[in-house]
Design an enzyme around this catalytic site. Structure first.
Site, mmCIF file in Angstrom:
data_model
loop_
_atom_site.group_PDB
_atom_site.id
_atom_site.type_symbol
_atom_site.label_atom_id
_atom_site.label_comp_id
_atom_site.label_asym_id
_atom_site.label_seq_id
_atom_site.Cartn_x
_atom_site.Cartn_y
_atom_site.Cartn_z
ATOM 1 N N HIS A 52 -10.753 50.436 -37.754
ATOM 2 C CA HIS A 52 -10.578 50.304 -36.315
ATOM 3 C C HIS A 52 -11.884 49.979 -35.593
ATOM 4 O O HIS A 52 -11.915 49.961 -34.364
ATOM 5 C CB HIS A 52 -9.981 51.591 -35.742
ATOM 6 C CG HIS A 52 -8.516 51.738 -35.994
ATOM 7 N ND1 HIS A 52 -7.972 51.639 -37.249
ATOM 8 C CD2 HIS A 52 -7.465 51.972 -35.140
ATOM 9 C CE1 HIS A 52 -6.662 51.802 -37.174
ATOM 10 N NE2 HIS A 52 -6.323 52.002 -35.905
ATOM 11 N N GLU A 79 1.363 42.670 -30.799
ATOM 12 C CA GLU A 79 0.189 42.082 -30.140
ATOM 13 C C GLU A 79 0.304 40.567 -30.015
ATOM 14 O O GLU A 79 0.029 39.992 -28.955
ATOM 15 C CB GLU A 79 -1.093 42.438 -30.903
ATOM 16 C CG GLU A 79 -1.441 43.909 -30.896
ATOM 17 C CD GLU A 79 -0.823 44.667 -32.050
ATOM 18 O OE1 GLU A 79 -1.144 45.855 -32.216
ATOM 19 O OE2 GLU A 79 -0.015 44.064 -32.796
ATOM 20 N N HIS A 130 5.748 12.535 -37.109
ATOM 21 C CA HIS A 130 6.906 13.222 -37.665
ATOM 22 C C HIS A 130 8.178 12.613 -37.077
ATOM 23 O O HIS A 130 8.642 13.045 -36.016
ATOM 24 C CB HIS A 130 6.847 14.710 -37.341
ATOM 25 C CG HIS A 130 5.634 15.403 -37.883
ATOM 26 N ND1 HIS A 130 4.384 15.256 -37.315
ATOM 27 C CD2 HIS A 130 5.483 16.248 -38.937
ATOM 28 C CE1 HIS A 130 3.513 15.988 -37.991
ATOM 29 N NE2 HIS A 130 4.151 16.591 -38.984
ATOM 30 N N HIS A 188 9.796 14.077 -43.039
ATOM 31 C CA HIS A 188 9.269 15.114 -42.159
ATOM 32 C C HIS A 188 7.985 14.684 -41.464
ATOM 33 O O HIS A 188 7.905 14.706 -40.238
ATOM 34 C CB HIS A 188 9.018 16.411 -42.933
ATOM 35 C CG HIS A 188 8.359 17.466 -42.092
ATOM 36 N ND1 HIS A 188 9.076 18.364 -41.338
ATOM 37 C CD2 HIS A 188 7.048 17.737 -41.861
ATOM 38 C CE1 HIS A 188 8.233 19.148 -40.684
ATOM 39 N NE2 HIS A 188 6.994 18.805 -40.988
#
Length: 616
Positions: A476, A414, A36, A267
């Protein structure tokens, strides 16, 4: 601080120094036929100003604890970092390493890999992770300053982040967190080049990033990323802010390339020989590939030499400081001398009590015994403190008003929590642990994987580890998660069966300096199953015979965590039918797998099927 009064050869201009970065980057990508080039070319001016005038570092003492951190969150532009390390004189980053860019066995991987070469502060490449790590590093600075003083720890953390970094969801989590805690020693340079792989960023995003950051409590500026003077002024202003800072740098990807500047073609692919030649002509760089004029290289090497006086002065401060024993102990990776005694005292107590408790609650008892004895422990939870049982009685909260505490309320973040913990661990002065439900390990898995890849001692307290979690239902209930986590190389997944195993697994997590740990803990109460006292940490074997057969062994029952209780009940039923069965507790498959076959004590045909789901 103001720009340094560094004396450079009068013939060397800012453009000369920035162009050295540009051409080393494009030459390395061209030689590799992969990489890149655009981002290093576009951000070369910002990087030159930062390293030349502001960054405190020493190539010959790259682990100096009070160095400024430079994190290339846009890790695909790795040649920017490698060029800077070479130019400033890091001994391991030679010109030959640049010529071997992206080749097997080189230090110059396609994306920066922590541990491959000094000066690479963290592994970046998965976008957003470096930004999260940098927030953890800035938090670490604030914690160190609160404990040991700003004379010893007053460094900045600088980040180069791309539009892709800021599109990733984890960026919102960590930027919000940093703004809330007012981490004023964090400065982010946003490479605002308006280009992504697919083309213009307008294809996918129209966010006003400075407005977004400002809404999250940051100080924001926008500058021309190719104007030396405005970059200098922006950094000076940012350093004086009482908030974290964003400097949006409007740049042209592949700056200087006559036909590919400002386009997606620059890029992620080499510019091509003709375009490289045209860029040399356009930027008046008549030097051979990988060639840097002696005057320019000397100027860069002078930048690198500047740090030796500062590291020497810091060493004198440390020598005179009453905190020296504690700081050096942590840097050596040694735990305090009393911690094992405390753990053993708790194990003896649990053996006597034989409690029936959830292992998440028993984990908190371990923390209550240990938190004040191991001051480098920094705990936290993603808004589940009372459920994860992660806060010890002695721990105080870390808040925007004070960083003397050792407990972090991460909020419902999280992924951000895990990325921040990686950054905290990279100081080598803290052992972070954080809690959430095991089911939500999916939300933090990318950062947990990097904990393992970088060999960082980060401890994940993942509770509610089975269908025994209660009435929350299938959303869950972690079904596939243990197998998925065990499949990650260099990750210890501990699933203790009772309080004694919980204490032993915490001890192992503290002892394993180069391996992250998962503690998978129950919501439901479990009986004490280790009834015989032993001075050995049996969990260190990974697996061991918990209960021998009443007669000749005809079966081996292997279980972990809450299923060990069930295995013991099955053993009794089998015994009533005249079948002798051994019960094996296997709290850590990975550690068991590392044991010599002769010491495992379990027939291999009993273990092999378990590992099809992931042996590590």
């Amino acid at each position: 601080m103001a720009p340094s009064s560094l004396s450079l050869p009068s013939a060397v201009s800012h453009n000369d120094m920035a162009n050295a970065i540009r051409f080393l980057a494009m030459d390395a990508v061209e030689a590799a036929q992969s990489g890149h080039p655009g981002m290093p070319m576009g951000m070369a001016d910002v990087a030159t100003v930062l390293f030349r005038d502001f960054l405190n570092f020493d190539p010959h003492q790259p682990d100096w604890p009070n160095r400024d951190r430079f994190v290339l969150s846009a890790g695909h532009g790795s040649m920017l970092l490698y060029a800077l390390l070479y130019l400033t004189g890091y001994p391991d980053m030679t010109i030959d390493q640049l010529k071997r860019f992206r080749q097997l066995g080189s230090r110059t991987a396609g994306h920066p890999e922590y541990g491959h070469a000094p000066g690479i502060e963290t592994t970046t490449g998965p976008l957003g992770q470096g930004l999260g790590n940098a927030v953890g590093m800035a938090l670490g600075q604030a914690l160190l300053a609160a404990r040991f003083g700003t004379d010893l720890f007053n460094h900045f953390t600088y980040v180069i982040a791309s539009d892709g970094d800021l599109m990733e969801g984890v960026s919102h989590e960590v930027v919000s967190f940093a703004g809330h805690l007012k981490l004023s020693k964090l400065i982010v340079f946003f490479d605002d080049n308006h280009i992504s792989i697919d083309g213009s960023t307008s294809l996918a995003v129209s966010d006003n990033q400075p407005a977004r950051f400002e809404a999250l409590g940051w100080h924001c500026q926008a500058v021309d990323g190719h104007d030396e003077a405005t970059i200098i002024k922006a950094i000076q202003v940012a350093q004086k802010s009482d908030k974290p800072s964003l400097i949006a740098c409007r740049t042209s990807i592949a700056f200087g390339s006559p036909h590919k500047a400002g386009t997606a073609a620059a890029h992620g692919a080499p510019l091509g020989k003709e375009e490289v030649a045209a860029t040399r002509e356009a930027l008046k760089w008549p030097h051979a590939p990988f060639g840097v004029p002696d005057t320019t290289l000397t100027a860069w090497r002078e930048v690198g030499k500047r740090g030796c006086e500062k590291t020497a002065a810091w060493a004198s401060l440390l020598e005179a400081s009453p905190h020296k024993p504690e700081i050096t102990r942590r840097l050596r990776g040694e735990l305090p001398g009393t911690w094992q005694t405390n753990i053993q005292d708790l194990i003896d107590q649990l053996q006597w009590e034989a409690p029936k408790q959830a292992t998440r609650q028993l984990s908190q008892r371990v923390l209550d015994h240990m938190a004040d004895q191991v001051p480098e422990l920094i705990g936290g939870s993603a808004d589940l403190t009372g459920s994860n049982n992660t806060k010890a009685k002695s721990q105080e909260n870390i808040t925007p008003l004070g960083f003397q505490g050792s407990y972090i309320h991460y909020g419902v973040r999280e992924h951000g929590m895990a990325a921040i913990m990686n950054g905290l661990s990279l100081s080598n002065l803290f052992i972070p642990y954080g809690g959430t439900f095991l089911i939500f390990s999916d939300y933090l898995r990318p950062a947990l994987r990097l904990s393992a890849l970088m060999e960082r001692q980060v401890i994940y307290v993942l509770t509610h580890d089975s269908i025994g979690l209660g009435e929350d239902g299938p959303t869950h209930q972690p079904i596939e998660h243990l197998a998925a986590l065990r499949a990650i190389p260099n990750l210890n997944v501990f699933r203790p069966a009772d309080g004694i195993e919980t204490a032993e697994c915490w001890a192992l997590a503290l002892e394993h300096r180069h391996t992250p740990s998962v503690l998978a803990l129950t919501r439901q109460a479990l009986p004490t199953v280790r009834l015989e006292k032993t001075s050995e940490n049996l969990c260190a074997r990974g697996g061991y015979i918990l209960r021998e057969a009443a007669g000749p062994r005809q079966a081996t029952l292997i279980a972990t965590g809450s299923e060990v209780e069930i295995a013991l009940e099955a053993q009794s039923e089998l015994a009533s039918m005249g079948i002798g069965a051994v019960v094996v507790s296997l709290p850590c498959w990975r550690l068991f797998d590392q044991q010599p076959k002769a010491t495992k004590g379990i027939p291999q045909h009993c273990i092999r099927p378990l590992y099809r789901a992931g042996r590590h």
